[in-house]
Design an enzyme around this catalytic site. Structure first.
Site, PDB file in Angstrom:
ATOM      1  N   LYS A 103     -41.958  45.449   1.726  1.00 36.50           N
ATOM      2  CA  LYS A 103     -41.425  44.203   0.853  1.00 36.50           C
ATOM      3  C   LYS A 103     -41.697  44.208  -0.819  1.00 36.50           C
ATOM      4  O   LYS A 103     -40.507  43.999  -1.509  1.00 36.50           O
ATOM      5  CB  LYS A 103     -41.817  43.074   0.875  1.00 36.50           C
ATOM      6  CG  LYS A 103     -41.047  41.209   0.600  1.00 36.50           C
ATOM      7  CD  LYS A 103     -41.908  40.236   1.063  1.00 36.50           C
ATOM      8  CE  LYS A 103     -42.893  39.680   1.143  1.00 36.50           C
ATOM      9  NZ  LYS A 103     -42.634  38.837  -1.010  1.00 36.50           N
ATOM     10  N   ASN A 104     -42.516  43.375  -1.481  1.00 36.62           N
ATOM     11  CA  ASN A 104     -42.352  43.487  -2.899  1.00 36.62           C
ATOM     12  C   ASN A 104     -42.478  44.405  -3.229  1.00 36.62           C
ATOM     13  O   ASN A 104     -42.665  44.974  -4.899  1.00 36.62           O
ATOM     14  CB  ASN A 104     -43.881  42.932  -3.403  1.00 36.62           C
ATOM     15  CG  ASN A 104     -43.985  41.444  -2.555  1.00 36.62           C
ATOM     16  OD1 ASN A 104     -42.952  40.792  -1.885  1.00 36.62           O
ATOM     17  ND2 ASN A 104     -45.425  41.156  -2.361  1.00 36.62           N
TER      18      ASN A 104
ATOM     19  N   CYS B 153     -42.728  31.096  -3.308  1.00 42.45           N
ATOM     20  CA  CYS B 153     -44.088  30.437  -2.385  1.00 42.45           C
ATOM     21  C   CYS B 153     -44.888  29.037  -3.106  1.00 42.45           C
ATOM     22  O   CYS B 153     -44.744  29.335  -4.395  1.00 42.45           O
ATOM     23  CB  CYS B 153     -44.990  30.834  -1.597  1.00 42.45           C
ATOM     24  SG  CYS B 153     -44.089  31.963  -0.377  1.00 42.45           S
TER      25      CYS B 153
ATOM     26  N   ARG C  84     -46.019  28.387 -11.658  1.00 43.25           N
ATOM     27  CA  ARG C  84     -46.178  29.975 -11.648  1.00 43.25           C
ATOM     28  C   ARG C  84     -44.682  30.500 -12.913  1.00 43.25           C
ATOM     29  O   ARG C  84     -43.399  30.085 -12.688  1.00 43.25           O
ATOM     30  CB  ARG C  84     -44.771  29.908 -10.001  1.00 43.25           C
ATOM     31  CG  ARG C  84     -46.009  30.403  -8.920  1.00 43.25           C
ATOM     32  CD  ARG C  84     -44.760  30.793  -7.914  1.00 43.25           C
ATOM     33  NE  ARG C  84     -45.128  32.155  -7.812  1.00 43.25           N
ATOM     34  CZ  ARG C  84     -44.444  33.314  -6.398  1.00 43.25           C
ATOM     35  NH1 ARG C  84     -43.978  32.389  -5.423  1.00 43.25           N
ATOM     36  NH2 ARG C  84     -44.526  34.682  -6.998  1.00 43.25           N
TER      37      ARG C  84
ATOM     38  N   ASP D 280     -52.194  38.109  -1.673  1.00 37.56           N
ATOM     39  CA  ASP D 280     -51.421  38.427  -0.475  1.00 37.56           C
ATOM     40  C   ASP D 280     -52.314  38.582   0.918  1.00 37.56           C
ATOM     41  O   ASP D 280     -51.286  38.116   2.231  1.00 37.56           O
ATOM     42  CB  ASP D 280     -50.784  39.467  -0.691  1.00 37.56           C
ATOM     43  CG  ASP D 280     -49.492  38.755  -1.948  1.00 37.56           C
ATOM     44  OD1 ASP D 280     -49.530  37.815  -2.164  1.00 37.56           O
ATOM     45  OD2 ASP D 280     -48.850  39.894  -2.110  1.00 37.56           O
TER      46      ASP D 280
ATOM     47  N   ARG E 200     -39.713  35.885   6.017  1.00 34.63           N
ATOM     48  CA  ARG E 200     -39.437  36.321   4.694  1.00 34.63           C
ATOM     49  C   ARG E 200     -40.337  37.767   4.743  1.00 34.63           C
ATOM     50  O   ARG E 200     -39.377  38.093   3.688  1.00 34.63           O
ATOM     51  CB  ARG E 200     -39.816  35.091   3.732  1.00 34.63           C
ATOM     52  CG  ARG E 200     -39.442  33.824   3.690  1.00 34.63           C
ATOM     53  CD  ARG E 200     -39.384  32.966   2.664  1.00 34.63           C
ATOM     54  NE  ARG E 200     -39.551  34.099   1.156  1.00 34.63           N
ATOM     55  CZ  ARG E 200     -40.182  33.379   0.219  1.00 34.63           C
ATOM     56  NH1 ARG E 200     -40.924  32.338  -0.038  1.00 34.63           N
ATOM     57  NH2 ARG E 200     -40.418  34.588  -0.687  1.00 34.63           N
TER      58      ARG E 200
HETATM   59  C1  EPZ Z   1     -45.998  38.637  -6.493  1.00 32.35           C
HETATM   60  O1  EPZ Z   1     -45.758  37.502  -7.712  1.00 32.35           O
HETATM   61  C2  EPZ Z   1     -45.647  39.211  -5.447  1.00 32.35           C
HETATM   62  N1  EPZ Z   1     -44.552  38.252  -4.982  1.00 32.35           N
HETATM   63  C3  EPZ Z   1     -46.345  37.771  -4.813  1.00 32.35           C
HETATM   64  O2  EPZ Z   1     -47.154  37.968  -3.293  1.00 32.35           O
HETATM   65  C4  EPZ Z   1     -48.660  38.519  -5.143  1.00 32.35           C
HETATM   66  O3  EPZ Z   1     -49.460  36.738  -4.977  1.00 32.35           O
HETATM   67  C5  EPZ Z   1     -48.176  38.222  -6.705  1.00 32.35           C
HETATM   68  O4  EPZ Z   1     -47.234  39.167  -6.795  1.00 32.35           O
HETATM   69  C6  EPZ Z   1     -49.185  38.713  -6.903  1.00 32.35           C
HETATM   70  O5  EPZ Z   1     -49.824  39.745  -6.156  1.00 32.35           O
HETATM   71  C7  EPZ Z   1     -43.413  39.190  -5.099  1.00 32.35           C
HETATM   72  O6  EPZ Z   1     -43.610  40.871  -5.615  1.00 32.35           O
HETATM   73  C8  EPZ Z   1     -42.109  38.893  -5.229  1.00 32.35           C
HETATM   74  P1  EPZ Z   1     -47.187  37.863 -10.886  1.00 32.35           P
HETATM   75  P2  EPZ Z   1     -45.358  37.507  -8.666  1.00 32.35           P
HETATM   76  O7  EPZ Z   1     -46.758  37.658 -11.919  1.00 32.35           O
HETATM   77  O8  EPZ Z   1     -45.020  38.217  -9.918  1.00 32.35           O
HETATM   78  C9  EPZ Z   1     -49.307  34.370 -13.561  1.00 32.35           C
HETATM   79  C10 EPZ Z   1     -46.124  37.303  -0.999  1.00 32.35           C
HETATM   80  O9  EPZ Z   1     -47.156  36.589   0.064  1.00 32.35           O
HETATM   81  N2  EPZ Z   1     -48.401  34.556 -14.412  1.00 32.35           N
HETATM   82  O10 EPZ Z   1     -48.107  38.749 -11.056  1.00 32.35           O
HETATM   83  O11 EPZ Z   1     -45.090  35.910  -9.220  1.00 32.35           O
HETATM   84  C11 EPZ Z   1     -48.820  33.605 -12.831  1.00 32.35           C
HETATM   85  O12 EPZ Z   1     -49.112  32.123 -12.335  1.00 32.35           O
HETATM   86  C12 EPZ Z   1     -45.612  36.925  -2.678  1.00 32.35           C
HETATM   87  O13 EPZ Z   1     -45.496  38.496  -0.269  1.00 32.35           O
HETATM   88  C13 EPZ Z   1     -48.123  33.512 -16.188  1.00 32.35           C
HETATM   89  O14 EPZ Z   1     -48.856  33.163 -16.413  1.00 32.35           O
HETATM   90  O15 EPZ Z   1     -47.066  37.346  -9.005  1.00 32.35           O
HETATM   91  C14 EPZ Z   1     -50.383  33.926 -11.485  1.00 32.35           C
HETATM   92  O16 EPZ Z   1     -51.471  33.735 -12.180  1.00 32.35           O
HETATM   93  C15 EPZ Z   1     -46.624  35.622  -2.716  1.00 32.35           C
HETATM   94  N3  EPZ Z   1     -47.167  34.136 -16.527  1.00 32.35           N
HETATM   95  C16 EPZ Z   1     -50.575  35.085 -12.198  1.00 32.35           C
HETATM   96  O17 EPZ Z   1     -49.638  35.346 -13.438  1.00 32.35           O
HETATM   97  C17 EPZ Z   1     -46.385  34.559 -16.343  1.00 32.35           C
HETATM   98  O18 EPZ Z   1     -45.011  35.101 -17.128  1.00 32.35           O
HETATM   99  C18 EPZ Z   1     -50.359  36.416 -11.562  1.00 32.35           C
HETATM  100  O19 EPZ Z   1     -48.831  36.247 -11.219  1.00 32.35           O
HETATM  101  C19 EPZ Z   1     -46.031  35.338 -15.131  1.00 32.35           C
HETATM  102  C20 EPZ Z   1     -47.744  35.263 -13.823  1.00 32.35           C
END
Ligand code: EPZ
Length: 429
Positions: A22-23, A117, A122, A308, A400
């Site tokens: 998915k991701n 989620c 976020r 995840d 989802r």
């Molecule tokens: C992706 O989310 C995945 N979603 C999530 O999977 C997964 O948990 C996550 O990566 C981490 O592996 C999708 O791919 C659609 P991040 P993403 O940006 O990209 C902080 C699932 O269950 N951050 O890597 O949104 C953030 O707050 C889903 O399939 C900032 O501070 O995650 C977090 O603490 C849920 N500023 C960390 O980085 C930003 O601009 C990682 O977030 C962006 C993120």
């Protein structure tokens, strides 16, 4: 109202096929917007977030044709930069990939603030930082619309050092940079397999991206991309979820269509807990015959243990004799599902980013909710091991990211099915 009904206590035996990831599929589907041509994508998972993304692309004028249950042809030649309906984009996080893809193709994009989620804060500041380094501006209006645009001179290449490792920001900035003249360098980039998959897809379309899978990604801008045929990698989180399901229920299951290397951190933890995992070329065989041993986990960006998989392992920890510590190293608050596990009799304390699980007491079936996608998977796993009947509600959240979860588990011997309950009758006085 659809729910999943599980009668626990059945060991699992047989074979499970894993779908495309998915991701990885989400950014690739949105990245087709960068391509004035036909992209044929195979191994597409039939999950709700993918169906939503395809609908969103159609609202921008892309032609979308399902050519098989897991194959799609997307032609974004006549797509335009316009606002997609908020009722679609707010249902998922990945709609923010429209910003990177829209900037790269049209020099502008507009989208409602994305949903997804609820794990506490976020932010998207790193996405914005990356787009700004490429010469774009991003504004958020008071009604939550995000507008990204570049001036008449168009996008330029840039050097970006992310303050935090972000999967979404790395993918989004890669998309924006593929057509920016010159060389863009992203440092402190995320290294997840889906980063590599998007780079491979874009390179197949004519992009020039190197270093994906390391923390430094280099992108040499090209003037235009072209269509291609591409197959999405297998879903390591779907595979990991079934591996944990076998560990919870006991038995022996071969899990096909996986890349064992992507599963190494999950495999290592299962082995530590006394579960055998045999790696084959594109499959793993998971066997659990002995009682589960306790262990600890801290989630981290790849190649660390995936966040995840955190809720699924929390359910498994409830079944191991002794105390297990589970520390969340990625999200502020990913323990909302713990209250639901407690309803099944789990003894879990949450202190900040660490959950302490006092395992070993039997779980007893009752009614629980999927509070989010992976939290929902954890409820199903707990239900497989619990005594009596477990009913999981709000299963649209599970859909989802998992296609036919109950069908795949039932085919290996779980007593699980989807049931339709009548909506409660509200009595009016
Ligand atoms: C992706 O989310 C995945 N979603 C999530 O999977 C997964 O948990 C996550 O990566 C981490 O592996 C999708 O791919 C659609 P991040 P993403 O940006 O990209 C902080 C699932 O269950 N951050 O890597 O949104 C953030 O707050 C889903 O399939 C900032 O501070 O995650 C977090 O603490 C849920 N500023 C960390 O980085 C930003 O601009 C990682 O977030 C962006 C993120």
């Amino acid at each position: 109202m659809e729910k999943i009904l599980i009668r626990g206590g059945k060991p699992l035996y047989g074979t499970i096929e894993i779908d495309g990831m998915k991701n990885a599929a989400l950014p690739i589907v949105f990245a087709t917007l960068l391509v004035p041509g036909k992209c044929h994508i195979d191994n597409l998972p039939a999950v709700r977030d993918i169906a939503l993304s395809l609908q969103i692309l159609e609202t921008l004028g892309a032609k979308v044709e399902m050519t098989g249950p897991n194959s799609v042809e997307i032609d974004a030649t006549n797509a335009i930069a316009t606002l997609p309906p908020a009722e679609l984009t707010r249902k998922m996080r990945a709609s923010y990939y429209l910003l990177g893809a829209g900037l790269g193709r049209f020099g502008s994009a507009i989208v409602g603030y994305p949903g997804g989620c609820d794990f506490g804060k976020r932010p998207i500041d790193q996405h914005v930082k990356g787009f700004e380094a490429l010469g774009a501006t991003v504004d958020e209006s008071s009604d939550g619309l995000l507008t990204a645009k570049v001036g008449e001179q168009g996008l330029r290449s840039g050097n970006i050092f992310f303050d935090v490792v972000s999967v979404g920001a790395t993918l989004n900035v890669m998309m924006a940079a593929v057509t920016a003249p010159g060389q863009t360098i992203i440092e402190n980039a995320a290294r997840e397999p889906h980063i590599v998959d998007l780079a491979n897809f874009l390179n197949t379309c004519g992009a020039r991206i190197s270093g994906a899978g390391t923390d430094t990604i280099k992108i040499k801008g090209v003037s235009e991309l072209h269509g291609c045929t591409y197959a999405i990698i297998p879903d390591m989180i779907e595979a990991g979820t079934y591996m944990v399901a076998v560990a919870a229920a006991s038995g022996q299951v071969k899990i096909n269509n996986v890349i064992p290397k992507h599963l190494e951190s999950v495999t290592a933890k299962l082995e530590e807990m006394g579960v055998s995992v045999e790696e084959l070329d594109d499959a793993v065989v998971v066997t659990r015959t002995e009682p589960l041993q306790r262990c600890n986990i801290k989630t981290l960006p790849y190649p660390g243990f995936p966040t995840d998989m955190q809720p699924q392992f929390c359910a498994l920890f409830c079944l191991a004799e002794g105390v297990c510590h589970l520390t969340e190293g990625v999200w502020d608050n990913r323990f909302r599902y713990v209250d639901e596990l407690r309803r099944l009799g789990a003894d879990i304390e949450v202190n900040g980013k660490t959950a302490t699980v006092n395992g070993g007491a039997p779980l007893r079936g009752t009614s629980v909710r999927a509070v989010d996608l992976r939290g929902g998977a954890a409820m199903v796993i707990a239900g497989l091991a619990a005594e009596g009947e477990t009913i999981v509600e709000d299963i649209h959240l599970i859909a989802r990211g998992y296609d036919n979860l109950e069908g795949k588990l039932s085919a290996v011997g779980a007593d699980i099915c989807r049931v339709v309950y009548p909506d409660p009758i509200i009595k009016m006085n």
